[in-house]
Scaffold this motif. Structure first.
Motif, PDB file in Angstrom:
ATOM      1  N   ARG A 153       0.840  -1.180   0.000  1.00  0.00           N
ATOM      2  CA  ARG A 153       0.000   0.000   0.000  1.00  0.00           C
ATOM      3  C   ARG A 153       0.882   1.239   0.000  1.00  0.00           C
ATOM      4  NH1 ARG A 153      -1.763   2.446   4.400  1.00  0.00           N
ATOM      5  NH2 ARG A 153      -1.652   0.597   5.690  1.00  0.00           N
ATOM      6  N   GLN A 154       0.619   2.142  -0.909  1.00  0.00           N
ATOM      7  CA  GLN A 154       1.515   3.275  -1.117  1.00  0.00           C
ATOM      8  C   GLN A 154       1.300   4.396  -0.118  1.00  0.00           C
ATOM      9  OE1 GLN A 154       1.059   5.118  -4.921  1.00  0.00           O
ATOM     10  NE2 GLN A 154       2.964   6.242  -4.817  1.00  0.00           N
ATOM     11  N   PHE A 155       0.055   4.577   0.337  1.00  0.00           N
ATOM     12  CA  PHE A 155      -0.272   5.803   1.042  1.00  0.00           C
ATOM     13  C   PHE A 155      -0.487   5.599   2.544  1.00  0.00           C
ATOM     14  CE2 PHE A 155      -2.069   6.119  -3.270  1.00  0.00           C
ATOM     15  CZ  PHE A 155      -1.311   7.168  -3.749  1.00  0.00           C
ATOM     16  N   THR A 156      -0.147   6.616   3.316  1.00  0.00           N
ATOM     17  CA  THR A 156      -0.501   6.644   4.727  1.00  0.00           C
ATOM     18  C   THR A 156      -2.018   6.699   4.851  1.00  0.00           C
ATOM     19  OG1 THR A 156       1.507   7.866   5.243  1.00  0.00           O
ATOM     20  CG2 THR A 156      -0.249   7.938   6.873  1.00  0.00           C
ATOM     21  N   ARG A 157      -2.573   5.867   5.723  1.00  0.00           N
ATOM     22  CA  ARG A 157      -4.029   5.764   5.852  1.00  0.00           C
ATOM     23  C   ARG A 157      -4.441   6.101   7.285  1.00  0.00           C
ATOM     24  NH1 ARG A 157      -7.501   3.269   2.448  1.00  0.00           N
ATOM     25  NH2 ARG A 157      -5.708   2.515   1.280  1.00  0.00           N
ATOM     26  N   VAL A 158      -5.472   6.897   7.451  1.00  0.00           N
ATOM     27  CA  VAL A 158      -5.985   7.227   8.783  1.00  0.00           C
ATOM     28  C   VAL A 158      -7.403   6.682   8.922  1.00  0.00           C
ATOM     29  CG1 VAL A 158      -4.553   9.269   9.125  1.00  0.00           C
ATOM     30  CG2 VAL A 158      -6.756   9.522   8.004  1.00  0.00           C
ATOM     31  N   ASP A 159      -7.650   5.991  10.033  1.00  0.00           N
ATOM     32  CA  ASP A 159      -8.974   5.445  10.314  1.00  0.00           C
ATOM     33  C   ASP A 159      -9.870   6.527  10.874  1.00  0.00           C
ATOM     34  OD1 ASP A 159      -8.358   2.830   9.504  1.00  0.00           O
ATOM     35  OD2 ASP A 159      -7.426   2.399  11.439  1.00  0.00           O
ATOM     36  N   ILE A 160     -11.149   6.456  10.540  1.00  0.00           N
ATOM     37  CA  ILE A 160     -12.143   7.416  11.028  1.00  0.00           C
ATOM     38  C   ILE A 160     -13.068   6.693  11.997  1.00  0.00           C
ATOM     39  CG2 ILE A 160     -13.948   9.043  10.398  1.00  0.00           C
ATOM     40  CD1 ILE A 160     -11.244   9.767   9.234  1.00  0.00           C
ATOM     41  N   PRO A 161     -13.093   7.087  13.278  1.00  0.00           N
ATOM     42  CA  PRO A 161     -13.982   6.433  14.245  1.00  0.00           C
ATOM     43  C   PRO A 161     -15.439   6.532  13.817  1.00  0.00           C
ATOM     44  CG  PRO A 161     -12.421   7.888  15.354  1.00  0.00           C
ATOM     45  CD  PRO A 161     -12.299   8.167  13.888  1.00  0.00           C
ATOM     46  N   GLU A 162     -16.199   5.501  14.119  1.00  0.00           N
ATOM     47  CA  GLU A 162     -17.599   5.466  13.678  1.00  0.00           C
ATOM     48  C   GLU A 162     -18.414   6.607  14.269  1.00  0.00           C
ATOM     49  OE1 GLU A 162     -21.128   2.129  13.092  1.00  0.00           O
ATOM     50  OE2 GLU A 162     -19.168   1.580  13.916  1.00  0.00           O
ATOM     51  N   TYR A 163     -18.065   7.016  15.502  1.00  0.00           N
ATOM     52  CA  TYR A 163     -18.859   8.074  16.138  1.00  0.00           C
ATOM     53  C   TYR A 163     -18.721   9.418  15.431  1.00  0.00           C
ATOM     54  CZ  TYR A 163     -14.414   9.382  18.407  1.00  0.00           C
ATOM     55  OH  TYR A 163     -13.112   9.748  18.647  1.00  0.00           O
ATOM     56  N   GLU A 164     -17.690   9.580  14.607  1.00  0.00           N
ATOM     57  CA  GLU A 164     -17.530  10.848  13.885  1.00  0.00           C
ATOM     58  C   GLU A 164     -18.499  10.975  12.710  1.00  0.00           C
ATOM     59  OE1 GLU A 164     -13.645  11.980  12.720  1.00  0.00           O
ATOM     60  OE2 GLU A 164     -12.791  11.751  14.719  1.00  0.00           O
ATOM     61  N   ASN A 165     -19.069   9.860  12.304  1.00  0.00           N
ATOM     62  CA  ASN A 165     -20.074   9.864  11.234  1.00  0.00           C
ATOM     63  C   ASN A 165     -19.562  10.533   9.957  1.00  0.00           C
ATOM     64  OD1 ASN A 165     -22.609   9.204  10.173  1.00  0.00           O
ATOM     65  ND2 ASN A 165     -23.451  11.228  10.654  1.00  0.00           N
ATOM     66  N   ALA A 166     -18.323  10.219   9.582  1.00  0.00           N
ATOM     67  CA  ALA A 166     -17.793  10.726   8.313  1.00  0.00           C
ATOM     68  C   ALA A 166     -18.549  10.079   7.166  1.00  0.00           C
ATOM     69  CB  ALA A 166     -16.305  10.411   8.217  1.00  0.00           C
ATOM     70  N   GLN A 167     -18.927  10.872   6.190  1.00  0.00           N
ATOM     71  CA  GLN A 167     -19.777  10.367   5.114  1.00  0.00           C
ATOM     72  C   GLN A 167     -19.283  10.817   3.741  1.00  0.00           C
ATOM     73  OE1 GLN A 167     -24.110  10.635   5.579  1.00  0.00           O
ATOM     74  NE2 GLN A 167     -23.744  11.473   7.634  1.00  0.00           N
ATOM     75  N   LEU A 168     -19.673  10.033   2.762  1.00  0.00           N
ATOM     76  CA  LEU A 168     -19.533  10.428   1.370  1.00  0.00           C
ATOM     77  C   LEU A 168     -20.936  10.475   0.787  1.00  0.00           C
ATOM     78  CD1 LEU A 168     -17.300  10.846  -0.920  1.00  0.00           C
ATOM     79  CD2 LEU A 168     -18.018   8.580  -1.678  1.00  0.00           C
ATOM     80  N   LEU A 169     -21.288  11.613   0.240  1.00  0.00           N
ATOM     81  CA  LEU A 169     -22.596  11.749  -0.416  1.00  0.00           C
ATOM     82  C   LEU A 169     -22.389  11.492  -1.908  1.00  0.00           C
ATOM     83  CD1 LEU A 169     -24.043  14.895   1.397  1.00  0.00           C
ATOM     84  CD2 LEU A 169     -24.344  12.480   1.966  1.00  0.00           C
ATOM     85  N   ILE A 170     -22.907  10.347  -2.362  1.00  0.00           N
ATOM     86  CA  ILE A 170     -22.714   9.925  -3.743  1.00  0.00           C
ATOM     87  C   ILE A 170     -23.869  10.439  -4.602  1.00  0.00           C
ATOM     88  CG2 ILE A 170     -22.585   7.927  -5.287  1.00  0.00           C
ATOM     89  CD1 ILE A 170     -21.345   6.374  -2.976  1.00  0.00           C
ATOM     90  N   THR A 171     -23.514  11.025  -5.731  1.00  0.00           N
ATOM     91  CA  THR A 171     -24.534  11.504  -6.662  1.00  0.00           C
ATOM     92  C   THR A 171     -24.964  10.354  -7.569  1.00  0.00           C
ATOM     93  OG1 THR A 171     -23.510  13.695  -6.667  1.00  0.00           O
ATOM     94  CG2 THR A 171     -25.082  13.216  -8.426  1.00  0.00           C
ATOM     95  N   ALA A 172     -26.207   9.942  -7.442  1.00  0.00           N
ATOM     96  CA  ALA A 172     -26.719   8.831  -8.242  1.00  0.00           C
ATOM     97  C   ALA A 172     -27.040   9.305  -9.661  1.00  0.00           C
ATOM     98  CB  ALA A 172     -27.971   8.251  -7.593  1.00  0.00           C
ATOM     99  N   ARG A 173     -27.316   8.343 -10.531  1.00  0.00           N
ATOM    100  CA  ARG A 173     -27.609   8.692 -11.932  1.00  0.00           C
ATOM    101  C   ARG A 173     -28.867   9.548 -12.060  1.00  0.00           C
ATOM    102  NH1 ARG A 173     -26.038   3.186 -12.270  1.00  0.00           N
ATOM    103  NH2 ARG A 173     -23.985   2.941 -13.251  1.00  0.00           N
TER     104      ARG A 173
END
Length: 246
Positions: free
Chosen positions: A132-152
């Motif tokens: 794996r090339q990149f440094t990765r940071v975990d996001i705790p579940e309580y932070e509720n980080a989200q991605l809003l995906i634009t559907a078709r």
């Protein structure tokens, strides 16, 4: 974390420091930048940083004296200095060799030359790298980080972000909340909104893997401004994690 992964960067040029931080994070190192010799001294005495990366020009006598101190002090003499030479002269290199420095990179030699040098030193310190090339940071579940995906159909739907790197994200969703758009490896998700506390960023993503209500996605076409914002977010998380673990 492998021993050779952590690198302390010293430069009195904030722009150059940011470039080095971003470059090293892309290669899965964990860099920290400081802008004063006193901060550099404290960080190196802590024993956290086995590699010290600095930008040196002949008129910078303060840095030369600090490098000389590093090579003589019992507490930090094991730290390996890597010196980026901005204006190399015969006298400049001779002085550095005389005080015990042996790892040099010419500033305009190109990024790959610096990466090769750092990777060779890290490997000598026991940093056996994974694929794996990149440094990765975990996001705790309580932070509720989200991605809003634009559907078709133009609507947006949320999926949870589990971790973030400069390369991409890991997404997940529950069986009860399956996305309205079927995900297939190779699909491109356009104009998604990434929300993770201080990070608020529109991104385009390519799906690279799907497995058990999870997806691995890769950033595509990030411009300089968005790369910088993402890098600053990850950098801040890494520093916070280092403080928490002390």
């Amino acid at each position: 974390m492998a021993i050779g992964s952590k690198i302390l960067i010293y430069s009195n040029d904030a722009v150059e420091s940011e470039k080095l931080v971003r470059l090293l994070m892309y290669q899965r190192f964990v860099p920290k930048a400081v802008e004063s010799i006193s901060y550099a001294t404290l960080a190196l005495i802590s024993g956290e940083y086995p590699i010290f990366l600095c930008i040196y020009s002949q008129e910078n006598n303060e840095l030369l004296e600090f490098l000389k101190f590093m090579r003589q002090d019992d507490q930090i003499r094991s730290v390996i200095p890597v010196v980026i030479l901005s204006k190399p002269t015969h006298e400049c290199v001779t002085n550095l060799i005389r005080i015990g420095c042996s790892n040099f990179v010419i500033q305009n030699a190109g990024q790959q030359v610096l990466i090769n040098k750092i990777e060779a030193i890290a490997e000598s310190l026991g940093d056996v790298r994974d694929k794996r090339q990149f440094t990765r940071v975990d996001i705790p579940e309580y932070e509720n980080a989200q991605l809003l995906i634009t559907a078709r159909n133009g609507n947006k739907y949320p999926v949870r972000v589990g971790n973030i790197s400069m390369g991409g994200l890991q997404l997940s969703w529950s069986p009860e909340k399956i996305p309205v758009q079927r995900m297939v490896a190779g699909d491109v998700l356009k104009n998604c909104l990434l929300i993770a506390k201080s990070l608020d960023l529109y991104v385009d993503l390519k799906i690279v893997s799907i497995f058990n209500y999870k997806a691995g996605v890769q950033f595509i076409s990030l411009n300089e401004e968005r790369q910088s914002k993402l890098c600053n977010f990850i950098y801040g998380r890494l520093l916070a994690e280092n403080v928490k673990n002390r």
